[in-house]
Design an enzyme around this catalytic site. Structure first.
Site, PDB file in Angstrom:
ATOM      1  CE1 TYR A 177      29.861  54.111  79.597  1.00 28.82           C
ATOM      2  CE2 TYR A 177      30.094  54.263  81.989  1.00 28.82           C
ATOM      3  CZ  TYR A 177      30.653  54.288  80.722  1.00 28.82           C
ATOM      4  OH  TYR A 177      31.990  54.486  80.579  1.00 28.82           O
ATOM      5  CB  CYS A 178      25.868  57.670  84.940  1.00 28.04           C
ATOM      6  SG  CYS A 178      24.178  57.348  85.434  1.00 28.04           S
ATOM      7  NE  ARG A 179      28.608  59.597  90.185  1.00 30.16           N
ATOM      8  CZ  ARG A 179      28.151  60.833  90.385  1.00 30.16           C
ATOM      9  NH1 ARG A 179      26.884  61.018  90.728  1.00 30.16           N
ATOM     10  NH2 ARG A 179      28.943  61.849  90.218  1.00 30.16           N
TER      11      ARG A 179
END
Lengths: 219, 219
Positions: A177-179
DNA sequence: CAACTATTCAAGTGATTACTTGAATATTAA
DNA sequence: TTAATATTCAAGTAATCACTTGAATAGTTG
């Protein structure tokens, strides 16, 4: 004052928030702030704006009530004013995705593999992570990771992923996952892992959405 | 194009929606449209803007994907592009209420009796109306009422309420609603009814929110 | 067809916006 | 105290915005 006056003044106030959201650079600043609080200089670096310009944008966001500040030593730290702001950004995204053809074009041009990367919903990840069935991978920069992340997630910024591939050899599935939902970091991480034969998927949304859903976090 | 390019273009698209929301007159147009579809001329009259100006604002809203149009005969009818737009307006309101001191000041200046008017939640009204325990009163203009309203609601625009007070003599409680949580029409209606000894409360939100919640409507 | 109407278009004006540059302020460290 | 640093302020410029005015367009009606 009249009934009309009240209504118009109220709309004028709502419009202040619209104004704050009317500039791409300010929206990018808000996305960074959704990851956690940051100083002006650090935001300026992240967005590649000049410090003075960044400061001015941040002040507009503050006047619109979207961010608050905290001064510590020489630095001024900005952070989102509340979780409703993340909700607001989410639905802005949502409306844009649903009704702006240009967004669809952009997403399908850049994220062609979107459907193939089998996004996993937050709730499902939470259960699987608790059972030790998956390794959660946070591919944001270390700075954002250390301001808060999904419990148990390990942090390998995208740039270092290649070098550290040996950390994922245990056969467990990886969920990256990221932003946020459109952040490409997670897409690229999943693609890279898969190209090395590692089973990987991505979280449907990003860290800010996870947090706004009230799911547990860790620092 | 680069990763940066994608992100920035995406934010630029989101900013188009922010721009659309950055003007008080456009927000007022959206509120009227949240009641149902309307022609340019009728919106111009409602907002007291010139027709040309109204048309230009509406075109901006269309380009931002917030409204769609339908041409019938000489007239062009505008309507909201979807229920997400109502959600977006709702959360904009919400953030404004929570974080802009000026909004708080306005609301408490004009709606001083707000807490005393005991707002009733939508779900509760639905049940009570089904059991015939309350009379539902729509105080919006007839034009908006006929574009859709709460099932069983009777329409008495605020201006005519005084003359038609005898319709509410049966001892049943009245629940009044109008355009939204800040719409003064319902506040004034409840105040007026009470001043005549009639038991009255107001719906917590307005018709657009009712509809967006997926509750039944009638035309 | 001509007359009429609702909407849109085009051009012009004053106000506002985003950004740059360089100076001012406030805090810390030497 | 002085020097160094993060942030903000102030002034200037080019671009964009909201609104007005008057004309153009596309339907309808007689």
């Amino acid at each position: 004052m009249s009934r009309q006056g009240f209504k118009h003044q109220l709309f004028e106030q709502f419009a202040r928030i619209g104004k704050a959201l009317s500039n791409a650079n300010r929206l990018e600043l808000l996305e960074f702030l959704a990851q956690g609080e940051r100083s002006v200089e650090s935001l300026a670096k992240a967005t590649k704006l000049t410090v003075a310009n960044t400061s001015q944008h941040l002040q507009q966001l503050r006047q619109a009530g979207l961010v608050t500040t905290r001064k510590q030593g020489l630095r001024v730290y900005y952070q989102l004013a509340g979780d409703e702001v993340i909700q607001l950004l989410g639905i802005l995204r949502n409306v844009a995705e649903g009704h702006l053809a240009e967004v669809e074009r952009l997403v399908s041009t850049y994220l062609t593999v979107k459907d193939k990367l089998e996004p996993i919903p937050a709730q499902e990840l939470l259960e699987r992570a608790r059972n030790g069935m998956v390794t959660v991978l946070d591919v944001r920069p270390e700075e954002e990771y250390s301001a808060g992340h999904v419990p148990g997630a390990i942090n390998v910024p995208l740039a270092q992923l290649e070098k550290q591939l040996d950390r994922f050899g245990d056969g467990k599935e990886i969920v990256a996952y990221c932003r946020g939902p459109h952040c490409i970091l997670a897409f690229e991480a999943v693609a890279k892992l898969r190209s090395h034969g590692i089973k990987a998927r991505r979280l449907e949304n990003g860290y800010p959405e996870w947090k706004a859903m009230g799911l547990p976090t860790e620092q």
